[in-house]
Design an enzyme around this catalytic site. Structure first.
Site, PDB file in Angstrom:
ATOM      1  N   HIS A 134      -3.079   7.502   1.953  1.00 41.99           N
ATOM      2  CA  HIS A 134      -3.500   6.176   1.520  1.00 41.99           C
ATOM      3  C   HIS A 134      -4.878   5.907   2.115  1.00 41.99           C
ATOM      4  CE1 HIS A 134      -3.854   2.007   0.806  1.00 41.99           C
ATOM      5  NE2 HIS A 134      -3.599   1.633   2.051  1.00 41.99           N
ATOM      6  N   CYS A 178       0.816  -1.226   0.000  1.00 38.72           N
ATOM      7  CA  CYS A 178       0.000   0.000   0.000  1.00 38.72           C
ATOM      8  C   CYS A 178       0.846   1.270   0.000  1.00 38.72           C
ATOM      9  CB  CYS A 178      -0.960   0.004   1.181  1.00 38.72           C
ATOM     10  SG  CYS A 178      -2.136  -1.363   1.117  1.00 38.72           S
ATOM     11  N   ASN A 232     -10.017   0.116  -0.143  1.00 41.09           N
ATOM     12  CA  ASN A 232      -8.554   0.180  -0.129  1.00 41.09           C
ATOM     13  C   ASN A 232      -8.033  -0.435  -1.432  1.00 41.09           C
ATOM     14  OD1 ASN A 232      -5.822  -0.146   0.283  1.00 41.09           O
ATOM     15  ND2 ASN A 232      -6.012  -0.937   2.364  1.00 41.09           N
TER      16      ASN A 232
HETATM   17  N1  COA Z   1     -18.515  -8.335   9.070  1.00 39.13           N
HETATM   18  C1  COA Z   1     -19.043  -8.570  10.261  1.00 39.13           C
HETATM   19  N2  COA Z   1     -18.302  -8.898  11.339  1.00 39.13           N
HETATM   20  C2  COA Z   1     -16.974  -8.956  11.157  1.00 39.13           C
HETATM   21  C3  COA Z   1     -16.354  -8.730   9.936  1.00 39.13           C
HETATM   22  C4  COA Z   1     -17.189  -8.392   8.849  1.00 39.13           C
HETATM   23  N3  COA Z   1     -16.695  -8.145   7.624  1.00 39.13           N
HETATM   24  N4  COA Z   1     -15.022  -8.869  10.076  1.00 39.13           N
HETATM   25  C5  COA Z   1     -14.794  -9.175  11.354  1.00 39.13           C
HETATM   26  N5  COA Z   1     -15.967  -9.248  12.032  1.00 39.13           N
HETATM   27  C6  COA Z   1     -16.200  -9.541  13.440  1.00 39.13           C
HETATM   28  C7  COA Z   1     -15.107 -10.388  14.045  1.00 39.13           C
HETATM   29  O1  COA Z   1     -15.334 -11.758  13.796  1.00 39.13           O
HETATM   30  C8  COA Z   1     -15.225 -10.051  15.504  1.00 39.13           C
HETATM   31  O2  COA Z   1     -16.310 -10.770  16.036  1.00 39.13           O
HETATM   32  P1  COA Z   1     -16.252 -11.367  17.536  1.00 39.13           P
HETATM   33  O3  COA Z   1     -16.114 -10.160  18.426  1.00 39.13           O
HETATM   34  O4  COA Z   1     -17.536 -12.080  17.651  1.00 39.13           O
HETATM   35  O5  COA Z   1     -15.041 -12.246  17.549  1.00 39.13           O
HETATM   36  C9  COA Z   1     -15.639  -8.578  15.507  1.00 39.13           C
HETATM   37  O6  COA Z   1     -16.149  -8.316  14.175  1.00 39.13           O
HETATM   38  C10 COA Z   1     -14.470  -7.643  15.793  1.00 39.13           C
HETATM   39  O7  COA Z   1     -13.382  -8.030  14.970  1.00 39.13           O
HETATM   40  P2  COA Z   1     -12.031  -7.233  14.969  1.00 39.13           P
HETATM   41  O8  COA Z   1     -11.131  -7.781  13.917  1.00 39.13           O
HETATM   42  O9  COA Z   1     -11.487  -7.147  16.369  1.00 39.13           O
HETATM   43  O10 COA Z   1     -12.599  -5.786  14.533  1.00 39.13           O
HETATM   44  P3  COA Z   1     -11.897  -4.404  14.505  1.00 39.13           P
HETATM   45  O11 COA Z   1     -12.676  -3.456  15.318  1.00 39.13           O
HETATM   46  O12 COA Z   1     -10.423  -4.487  14.763  1.00 39.13           O
HETATM   47  O13 COA Z   1     -12.090  -4.004  12.979  1.00 39.13           O
HETATM   48  C11 COA Z   1     -10.785  -3.891  10.976  1.00 39.13           C
HETATM   49  C12 COA Z   1     -11.481  -4.802  11.976  1.00 39.13           C
HETATM   50  C13 COA Z   1     -10.046  -4.801  10.003  1.00 39.13           C
HETATM   51  C14 COA Z   1     -11.825  -3.070  10.240  1.00 39.13           C
HETATM   52  C15 COA Z   1      -9.799  -2.964  11.718  1.00 39.13           C
HETATM   53  O14 COA Z   1      -8.965  -3.708  12.565  1.00 39.13           O
HETATM   54  C16 COA Z   1      -8.950  -2.177  10.770  1.00 39.13           C
HETATM   55  O15 COA Z   1      -9.439  -1.314  10.093  1.00 39.13           O
HETATM   56  N6  COA Z   1      -7.623  -2.425  10.732  1.00 39.13           N
HETATM   57  C17 COA Z   1      -6.749  -1.792   9.794  1.00 39.13           C
HETATM   58  C18 COA Z   1      -6.808  -2.584   8.517  1.00 39.13           C
HETATM   59  C19 COA Z   1      -6.201  -1.871   7.363  1.00 39.13           C
HETATM   60  O16 COA Z   1      -6.528  -0.769   7.080  1.00 39.13           O
HETATM   61  N7  COA Z   1      -5.289  -2.572   6.690  1.00 39.13           N
HETATM   62  C20 COA Z   1      -4.663  -2.125   5.518  1.00 39.13           C
HETATM   63  C21 COA Z   1      -3.534  -1.236   5.850  1.00 39.13           C
HETATM   64  S1  COA Z   1      -2.688  -0.841   4.408  1.00 39.13           S
END
Ligand code: COA
Length: 327
Positions: free
Chosen positions: A254, A119, A284
């Site tokens: 980004h 990215c 993204n």
């Molecule tokens: N739809 C519904 N539920 C979802 C899901 C989806 N697409 N993806 C994950 N979940 C659920 C998980 O299973 C988890 O459930 P649980 O509590 O029952 O176990 C819950 O949502 C929370 O998951 P978690 O991964 O802890 O969520 P989060 O608040 O960290 O959000 C992201 C997840 C990925 C959106 C967040 O971590 C993020 O934005 N990270 C940065 C990612 C990024 O930008 N990467 C690229 C960088 S270049």
């Protein structure tokens, strides 16, 4: 790091972008993945993403964006003597997608190669081309970020597959004699820390497994590093010029996630109205996201001559960086 004045300055004289025709909304995605529109919007700010059609390759997206950038610059393709394509999803393991782009544009001279910084790829590619142009080794560069990122998603992993999309953005860079206070790329800062490989990677590759593989991500940890590293590199590059965040006209980040954009702007004390945001429409798009956002803000008239524009990105590696430009 001391800033050295070089004989030439690389100026962005045109930009362009391309999005595949197929639009996939969160609602449509929720029919094949265990997710909801509400969850995706609340956690990421994403409403929709574009997806390349079968047979539509990264080079096709890149060429379309490049043609638009050349048109915008009013330049013919044969004036280009350097092509740098940032991509994580090349058409083939080799040759470089940049070489395929070169051929499709009918260019037979100069250099063409790919840059892989996931990215952060566009920022890495822009900094690379800038350094070639500054010293006079090349005169006119196409710098392209292009991805068919949806091809490396695991559609069973709802934590990643809802976050990404396909697209391409391009800029034309031209070397002009350095004029203090004039337009052009002012400087760039690049960083990498390979200790964080496991936070964001693809579980395949020609040498590791002989397969292409799928994206694997520890979302929370990536989020934490993104806000810290992006705020730090923005501060670093501005400090090098004796500038404060309030001096910026536009931050073109980004587009990974609305919450990362908001948290980074808040950490920097930057007004949210100065941040160009396209993540809602494009999701993204990895290396394509910065030039897609840049093109959006140039074409809708937000970015104007004389404006101070900062581009930044973080991605797998981890890698991160920033480029500062006077428009
Ligand atoms: N739809 C519904 N539920 C979802 C899901 C989806 N697409 N993806 C994950 N979940 C659920 C998980 O299973 C988890 O459930 P649980 O509590 O029952 O176990 C819950 O949502 C929370 O998951 P978690 O991964 O802890 O969520 P989060 O608040 O960290 O959000 C992201 C997840 C990925 C959106 C967040 O971590 C993020 O934005 N990270 C940065 C990612 C990024 O930008 N990467 C690229 C960088 S270049």
């Amino acid at each position: 790091m001391t800033l050295v004045e070089t004989p030439f300055t690389a100026r962005i004289v045109g930009c362009g972008s391309f999005l595949p025709a197929r639009l996939v909304t969160n609602q449509e995605l929720a029919q094949r993945v265990d997710t909801t529109d509400d969850w995706i919007v609340e956690r990421s700010g994403i409403h929709q993403r574009h997806m390349a059609a079968d047979g539509e390759m990264t080079s096709d997206l890149a060429v379309a964006a490049a043609r638009e950038a050349l048109d915008h610059a009013g330049l013919a393709a044969d004036e280009v003597d350097l092509i740098v394509v940032a991509t994580t999803t090349p058409d083939q393991t080799f040759p470089a997608t940049a070489v395929r782009v070169q051929a499709q544009l009918g260019i037979t001279h100069g250099a063409a190669f790919d840059v892989q910084a996931v990215c952060s790829g566009f920022v890495y590619a822009l900094a690379t081309a800038d350094n070639f142009l500054r010293v006079g080794q090349h005169r006119c560069a196409l710098v392209i970020g292009a991805e068919t990122f949806t091809r490396i998603l695991d559609w069973e992993d709802r934590g990643t597959c809802v976050l990404f999309g396909d697209g391409a953005g391009a800029v034309v860079l031209r070397a002009e004699p350095t004029r203090p206070g004039g337009p052009g790329l002012l400087s760039s800062r690049l960083h990498a820390d390979g200790r964080h490989h496991d936070l964001l990677y693809v579980d395949g590759g020609p040498s590791a497994t002989g397969t292409v593989g799928h994206v694997r991500m520890q979302g929370r940890e990536v989020f934490r590093h993104a806000v810290a590293n992006l705020a730090s590199v923005v501060t670093e590059i501005l400090d090098g010029h004796g500038l404060a965040p309030s001096d910026l006209d536009w931050l073109v980040p980004h587009q990974a996630n609305q919450r990362i954009l908001s948290s980074t702007a808040k950490k920097l004390g930057l007004a949210p109205s100065k941040v160009v945001i396209t993540v809602g429409q494009h999701a993204n798009t990895s290396a394509a996201s910065v030039p897609l956002a840049l093109d959006t803000a140039v074409r809708d008239g937000r970015i104007q001559p004389g404006h101070l524009v900062l581009m930044e990105a973080m991605g797998g590696g981890l890698t991160w960086g920033a480029c500062l430009a006077r428009w």
